[in-house]
Design a protein around this motif. Structure first.
Motif, PDB file in Angstrom:
ATOM      1  N   PHE A  43      14.016  18.046 -37.219  1.00 21.73           N
ATOM      2  CA  PHE A  43      14.814  20.091 -37.224  1.00 21.73           C
ATOM      3  C   PHE A  43      14.686  20.371 -38.654  1.00 21.73           C
ATOM      4  CE2 PHE A  43      18.163  22.258 -37.558  1.00 21.73           C
ATOM      5  CZ  PHE A  43      18.192  23.798 -37.301  1.00 21.73           C
ATOM      6  N   LEU A  44      15.513  18.848 -39.898  1.00 20.10           N
ATOM      7  CA  LEU A  44      15.063  19.349 -41.283  1.00 20.10           C
ATOM      8  C   LEU A  44      14.061  19.051 -41.838  1.00 20.10           C
ATOM      9  CD1 LEU A  44      18.144  16.402 -42.033  1.00 20.10           C
ATOM     10  CD2 LEU A  44      18.611  18.863 -42.156  1.00 20.10           C
ATOM     11  N   HIS A  45      13.017  18.468 -40.844  1.00 14.22           N
ATOM     12  CA  HIS A  45      11.549  18.708 -41.677  1.00 14.22           C
ATOM     13  C   HIS A  45      11.001  20.166 -41.114  1.00 14.22           C
ATOM     14  CE1 HIS A  45       7.130  16.955 -42.685  1.00 14.22           C
ATOM     15  NE2 HIS A  45       7.324  17.819 -41.958  1.00 14.22           N
ATOM     16  N   VAL A  46      11.343  20.764 -40.527  1.00 18.05           N
ATOM     17  CA  VAL A  46      10.884  21.599 -40.227  1.00 18.05           C
ATOM     18  C   VAL A  46      11.761  23.688 -41.086  1.00 18.05           C
ATOM     19  CG1 VAL A  46      10.917  24.094 -37.976  1.00 18.05           C
ATOM     20  CG2 VAL A  46      10.106  21.336 -37.762  1.00 18.05           C
ATOM     21  N   ILE A  47      12.652  23.196 -41.522  1.00 20.28           N
ATOM     22  CA  ILE A  47      13.886  24.062 -41.595  1.00 20.28           C
ATOM     23  C   ILE A  47      13.528  24.057 -43.140  1.00 20.28           C
ATOM     24  CG2 ILE A  47      16.199  24.263 -43.068  1.00 20.28           C
ATOM     25  CD1 ILE A  47      17.571  23.802 -40.681  1.00 20.28           C
ATOM     26  N   SER A  48      13.030  22.331 -44.551  1.00 23.83           N
ATOM     27  CA  SER A  48      12.325  22.083 -45.510  1.00 23.83           C
ATOM     28  C   SER A  48      11.627  23.119 -45.366  1.00 23.83           C
ATOM     29  CB  SER A  48      12.516  20.797 -46.078  1.00 23.83           C
ATOM     30  OG  SER A  48      13.622  20.186 -45.373  1.00 23.83           O
ATOM     31  N   GLY A  49      10.281  22.308 -44.559  1.00 19.58           N
ATOM     32  CA  GLY A  49       8.937  23.083 -44.241  1.00 19.58           C
ATOM     33  C   GLY A  49       9.140  24.422 -44.361  1.00 19.58           C
ATOM     34  N   VAL A  50       9.247  24.840 -43.568  1.00 21.01           N
ATOM     35  CA  VAL A  50      10.201  26.327 -43.543  1.00 21.01           C
ATOM     36  C   VAL A  50       9.954  27.701 -44.537  1.00 21.01           C
ATOM     37  CG1 VAL A  50      10.788  28.495 -42.470  1.00 21.01           C
ATOM     38  CG2 VAL A  50       9.853  27.027 -41.340  1.00 21.01           C
ATOM     39  N   MET A  51      11.208  26.812 -45.134  1.00 23.39           N
ATOM     40  CA  MET A  51      11.528  26.677 -47.066  1.00 23.39           C
ATOM     41  C   MET A  51      10.405  26.587 -48.148  1.00 23.39           C
ATOM     42  SD  MET A  51      13.708  28.052 -49.464  1.00 23.39           S
ATOM     43  CE  MET A  51      15.431  27.530 -48.489  1.00 23.39           C
ATOM     44  N   TRP A  52       9.745  25.435 -48.297  1.00 20.98           N
ATOM     45  CA  TRP A  52       8.388  25.450 -48.782  1.00 20.98           C
ATOM     46  C   TRP A  52       7.615  26.420 -49.034  1.00 20.98           C
ATOM     47  CZ3 TRP A  52       5.488  19.691 -48.556  1.00 20.98           C
ATOM     48  CH2 TRP A  52       4.950  19.822 -49.894  1.00 20.98           C
ATOM     49  N   VAL A  53       6.600  26.293 -47.499  1.00 24.63           N
ATOM     50  CA  VAL A  53       6.048  27.072 -47.547  1.00 24.63           C
ATOM     51  C   VAL A  53       5.983  28.738 -47.379  1.00 24.63           C
ATOM     52  CG1 VAL A  53       3.785  27.591 -45.826  1.00 24.63           C
ATOM     53  CG2 VAL A  53       4.690  25.694 -45.862  1.00 24.63           C
ATOM     54  N   GLY A  54       7.167  29.017 -47.248  1.00 25.08           N
ATOM     55  CA  GLY A  54       7.786  30.552 -46.830  1.00 25.08           C
ATOM     56  C   GLY A  54       7.673  30.717 -48.799  1.00 25.08           C
ATOM     57  N   LEU A  55       7.953  29.898 -49.438  1.00 21.29           N
ATOM     58  CA  LEU A  55       7.918  30.378 -50.990  1.00 21.29           C
ATOM     59  C   LEU A  55       6.472  30.534 -51.379  1.00 21.29           C
ATOM     60  CD1 LEU A  55      11.872  28.790 -51.772  1.00 21.29           C
ATOM     61  CD2 LEU A  55      10.971  30.584 -52.601  1.00 21.29           C
ATOM     62  N   LEU A  56       6.165  29.504 -50.827  1.00 28.11           N
ATOM     63  CA  LEU A  56       4.694  29.315 -51.279  1.00 28.11           C
ATOM     64  C   LEU A  56       4.045  30.730 -50.973  1.00 28.11           C
ATOM     65  CD1 LEU A  56       1.804  27.719 -52.337  1.00 28.11           C
ATOM     66  CD2 LEU A  56       1.820  26.783 -49.454  1.00 28.11           C
ATOM     67  N   TRP A  57       3.748  30.727 -49.984  1.00 25.97           N
ATOM     68  CA  TRP A  57       3.605  32.425 -49.146  1.00 25.97           C
ATOM     69  C   TRP A  57       3.998  33.603 -50.086  1.00 25.97           C
ATOM     70  CZ3 TRP A  57       2.159  31.570 -43.716  1.00 25.97           C
ATOM     71  CH2 TRP A  57       1.067  30.768 -43.582  1.00 25.97           C
ATOM     72  N   TYR A  58       5.629  33.488 -50.754  1.00 31.01           N
ATOM     73  CA  TYR A  58       5.584  34.057 -51.372  1.00 31.01           C
ATOM     74  C   TYR A  58       4.829  34.471 -52.543  1.00 31.01           C
ATOM     75  CZ  TYR A  58       9.326  36.249 -54.902  1.00 31.01           C
ATOM     76  OH  TYR A  58       9.775  37.152 -55.615  1.00 31.01           O
ATOM     77  N   PHE A  59       5.121  33.435 -53.394  1.00 33.36           N
ATOM     78  CA  PHE A  59       4.506  33.585 -54.308  1.00 33.36           C
ATOM     79  C   PHE A  59       3.340  33.659 -54.546  1.00 33.36           C
ATOM     80  CE2 PHE A  59       7.493  29.895 -55.516  1.00 33.36           C
ATOM     81  CZ  PHE A  59       8.278  30.516 -56.503  1.00 33.36           C
ATOM     82  N   ASN A  60       2.678  33.773 -53.520  1.00 29.84           N
ATOM     83  CA  ASN A  60       1.259  34.257 -53.544  1.00 29.84           C
ATOM     84  C   ASN A  60       0.798  35.397 -52.489  1.00 29.84           C
ATOM     85  OD1 ASN A  60      -0.871  31.751 -54.476  1.00 29.84           O
ATOM     86  ND2 ASN A  60       1.071  31.117 -53.210  1.00 29.84           N
ATOM     87  N   PHE A  61       2.013  35.788 -52.369  1.00 30.44           N
ATOM     88  CA  PHE A  61       1.770  37.463 -50.743  1.00 30.44           C
ATOM     89  C   PHE A  61       2.374  38.576 -51.684  1.00 30.44           C
ATOM     90  CE2 PHE A  61      -0.171  33.703 -48.042  1.00 30.44           C
ATOM     91  CZ  PHE A  61      -0.884  34.283 -47.448  1.00 30.44           C
ATOM     92  N   VAL A  62       3.454  38.251 -52.937  1.00 27.92           N
ATOM     93  CA  VAL A  62       4.413  38.913 -53.187  1.00 27.92           C
ATOM     94  C   VAL A  62       4.115  39.378 -54.489  1.00 27.92           C
ATOM     95  CG1 VAL A  62       6.915  39.656 -52.867  1.00 27.92           C
ATOM     96  CG2 VAL A  62       5.558  39.211 -50.632  1.00 27.92           C
ATOM     97  N   GLN A  63       4.809  37.582 -55.290  1.00 19.95           N
ATOM     98  CA  GLN A  63       5.260  37.695 -56.494  1.00 19.95           C
ATOM     99  C   GLN A  63       4.151  38.221 -57.548  1.00 19.95           C
ATOM    100  OE1 GLN A  63       8.242  34.859 -58.022  1.00 19.95           O
ATOM    101  NE2 GLN A  63       7.399  34.688 -59.797  1.00 19.95           N
ATOM    102  N   ILE A  64       3.142  37.353 -56.867  1.00 17.83           N
ATOM    103  CA  ILE A  64       1.202  37.087 -58.211  1.00 17.83           C
ATOM    104  C   ILE A  64       1.063  38.544 -58.205  1.00 17.83           C
ATOM    105  CG2 ILE A  64      -0.550  35.474 -58.637  1.00 17.83           C
ATOM    106  CD1 ILE A  64       0.623  33.698 -57.773  1.00 17.83           C
ATOM    107  N   PRO A  65       0.845  39.190 -57.307  1.00 16.30           N
ATOM    108  CA  PRO A  65       0.763  40.764 -56.279  1.00 16.30           C
ATOM    109  C   PRO A  65       0.939  41.625 -57.135  1.00 16.30           C
ATOM    110  CG  PRO A  65       0.059  39.197 -54.765  1.00 16.30           C
ATOM    111  CD  PRO A  65       1.008  38.329 -55.717  1.00 16.30           C
TER     112      PRO A  65
END
Length: 193
Positions: A43-65
């Protein structure tokens, strides 16, 4: 209720309290058992992974463009306030994901087989190696370059621009890697391979 929702810390705490109530109500009689501890790490692994990949995708899909569309006088708000905080959560979510994933592999007894890419843990092992490459990129390529690009570390304008580009390109590499990594992590236990 407004005081809870006005504070991120209180909001997250209430989320965990709600989770505890649900677990107890549904008969969490195995809480504390070795199976439950293993599940808790998943469960902690999934929560951490959601935060990590969510932020990765935020940077690439939202902030950078979005950055080219932001007026120059407003860009310091992103560079000095939003990006450093997002990068802090990004780095530590990557670390937490790797540590909880490794712990989970040890608790389940497949760490050696996965890391050496042996069957039947080839998919999860490959996903783990991809995640380690991504975490390395976060800590040792993206973050040092972002510190220069955001002005946390003072450098000349040319170095700042070069660092921003390296951070962006490495972030894009991690975005590419995130897709097969997520697939492999889910496929291992759900018959996707």
């Amino acid at each position: 209720m407004t005081s809870i929702l006005s504070s991120l810390g209180k909001t997250v705490l209430v989320g965990f309290i709600l989770l505890a109530l649900i677990v107890v109500t549904l008969g969490g009689s195995n809480v504390g058992s070795s199976a439950w501890v293993t599940f808790a790490f998943r469960f902690l692994h999934v929560i951490s992974g959601v935060m990590w990949v969510g932020l990765l995708w935020y940077f690439n899909f939202v902030q950078i463009p979005s950055m080219p569309k932001i007026p120059d006088e407003q860009k310091p708000a992103v560079a000095k306030v939003i990006a450093p905080m997002a990068l802090k959560w990004f780095r530590y979510a990557a670390m937490a994901t790797v540590l909880t994933g490794f712990t989970l592999a040890v608790l389940n007894g497949y760490a050696h087989q996965a890391f050496t890419l042996q069957q039947p843990f080839l998919a999860i092992g490959l996903g783990m190696w991809i995640a380690l490459i991504m975490a390395f990129n976060v800590w040792f390529v993206i973050w040092p370059n972002q510190k220069r690009a955001l002005g946390i570390v003072e450098v000349d304008a040319a170095t700042k621009a070069k660092s921003a580009r390296i951070a962006m390109l490495t972030s894009r590499i991690n975005t590419i890697l995130s897709i097969p990594m997520l697939y492999l992590m889910v496929a291992q236990q759900n018959g996707g391979l």
